[in-house]
Motif scaffolding. Structure first.
Motif, PDB file in Angstrom:
ATOM      1  N   SER A  84      22.445   8.398  -4.041  1.00 34.98           N
ATOM      2  CA  SER A  84      23.125   7.160  -4.463  1.00 34.98           C
ATOM      3  C   SER A  84      22.178   5.965  -4.404  1.00 34.98           C
ATOM      4  O   SER A  84      22.171   5.118  -5.313  1.00 34.98           O
ATOM      5  N   LEU A 204      28.314   6.279 -10.518  1.00 34.81           N
ATOM      6  CA  LEU A 204      28.144   7.510  -9.755  1.00 34.81           C
ATOM      7  C   LEU A 204      27.610   7.211  -8.354  1.00 34.81           C
ATOM      8  O   LEU A 204      28.012   7.854  -7.379  1.00 34.81           O
ATOM      9  N   THR A 207      30.437   6.237  -6.200  1.00 34.68           N
ATOM     10  CA  THR A 207      31.249   7.409  -5.863  1.00 34.68           C
ATOM     11  C   THR A 207      30.611   8.228  -4.746  1.00 34.68           C
ATOM     12  O   THR A 207      31.276   8.617  -3.777  1.00 34.68           O
TER      13      THR A 207
END
Length: 421
Positions: A84, A204, A207
């Motif tokens: 991430s 993303l 998330t």
């Protein structure tokens, strides 16, 4: 666009006449200064990588094995935090330094001309090897740096696996690698779906960060740490248990850091790699470069017969990963010294033995070369760049690791291949 940027950058270096003078009065050209900057950044990033691996505990065989058994989530938290963070970094570079992003994308894409069949098979073998040996191509450096038992055996297995792949590479390239090759449009998700990279990457990344936060809330790292009760470390004149030295805000001398903190640190290394080396984080290619130079030194005529070896032998694009991984050994050693880990080593893990470690090491390097990347290359970088093959590789890597870990747990018994009597 990427090719034009690369050509422009190189033309600028060739045309500029500015010379730099070091403290000894020796004149250095722009090319030489650029080379030394790349060497130094490769070494610095490697030292930090080794330090973070040691502090995160993901280099420990039992941590990786228990992750694959879904019993302990240090590895998953570190990995997802690194991915991430890498995506956020790459999104910022995309918006602010598009030329560097394009060069890194081109470098990543150019090194993986293979179909999904070899990617999936190689990643499955890589995952299986991780469960068997408790290592991956990058974490072996931290195991060596901290003097972990059987780390040399895993290294020997990895070298053997890499040698076997090099021998079989012409056959694999001809018959296996082309199977299920995606067309140019579908190789890269933003290109496939027609969406700007940074928009998908940021969504993303949020998330994945949320998953890490949820795991940390319900399974905090001081609870799922593998040796919370049985091990203590001496600092100065006092002896402290693991529960007393773990904390959400880490300091340099801590025995271990929160997985999310170490993962964020690893992801941030992408800044230097992308902007100074025009590449992305990776580990397994360094093994081929290392072997290519060893073979060329011992038997140059043999090395010249392999296009694969000769492509991997020269150039900073190949050398930087070797410098990076060699420096990671030093970084892990320094991290261990900072918390007295090398003075007070951990209790040994009886479920790992030399045969298991060698076989697992063989699989992780053979598998990563067949897949075209490892946990860093496919996982942190390829997944972060949203490459289709890397997303497939990550899924099969964890799938192969989980299946193998449960198989080991089911079939292990005293004196078997997987257990020390």
């Amino acid at each position: 666009m990427a090719l034009r940027s690369k050509t422009t950058a190189r033309s600028r270096i060739d045309k500029e006449s500015t010379l730099y003078e070091d403290q000894r009065g020796v004149e250095l050209s722009d090319d030489q200064v650029s080379l030394w900057k790349r060497v130094l950044w490769s070494a610095l990033c490697g030292i930090l990588f080794g330090w973070l691996l040691q502090k995160s505990s993901v280099y420990k065989p039992d941590v990786i094995f228990r992750q694959m058994k879904m019993e302990q989530f240090t590895m998953m938290k570190t990995f997802l935090a690194a991915v991430s963070t890498s995506q956020v970094v790459l999104a910022i570079v995309y918006l602010g330094r598009k030329a560097d992003f394009d060069l890194s994308l081109q470098s990543y894409d150019g090194g993986r001309p293979r179909g999904l069949a070899s990617t999936a098979l190689g990643a499955t073998l890589l995952g299986a090897g991780m469960a068997i040996s408790g290592a991956c191509p990058g974490t072996i450096t931290a195991q060596i740096g901290t003097g972990l038992r059987y780390s040399g055996v895993v290294f020997a297995g990895g070298v053997t696996g890499c040698v076997v792949y090099i021998i079989l590479e012409p056959i694999l390239t001809k018959y296996l690698l082309p199977i299920w090759t995606l067309n140019y449009q579908k190789q890269y998700l933003p290109r496939w779906f027609g969406i700007t990279y940074w928009k998908i990457a940021v969504a993303l990344a949020f998330t994945l960060a949320s998953v890490v936060a949820i795991l940390e809330i319900f399974l905090p790292y001081d609870i799922d740490y593998p040796y919370p009760e049985s091990y203590s470390t001496t600092a100065g004149n006092s002896t402290r248990s693991i529960n007393e030295v773990v904390r959400p805000i880490p300091v340099l001398s801590d025995y271990t850091w929160p997985p999310y903190a170490a993962g964020i640190g690893i992801g941030l290394l992408q800044i230097a790699i992308v902007t100074t080396l025009q590449d992305t984080l990776g580990s397994s290619s360094a093994w081929v470069t290392f072997l290519a130079n060893v073979v060329y030194l011992i038997a140059p005529s043999v090395a010249r017969k392999s296009d694969y070896l000769m492509r991997s032998k020269d150039g900073m694009g190949n050398y930087w990963q070797v410098i990076y991984l060699a420096s990671a050994i030093i970084g892990a050693m320094l991290s261990g010294l900072s918390s007295n880990m090398l003075i007070n080593p951990e209790p040994p893990i009886d479920s790992f033995n030399p045969v298991r470690s060698f076989f697992g090491g063989f699989l992780i390097l053979f598998g990563s070369r067949l897949a075209g990347g490892c946990t860093s290359g496919h996982g942190i970088s390829g997944f972060g760049l949203l490459y289709t093959s890397s997303i497939v590789a990550v899924a099969f890597m964890f799938g192969g690791g989980i299946f193998t870990a449960f198989a080991i747990d089911s079939f292990s018994y005293g004196g078997s291949f997987f257990r020390v009597p």
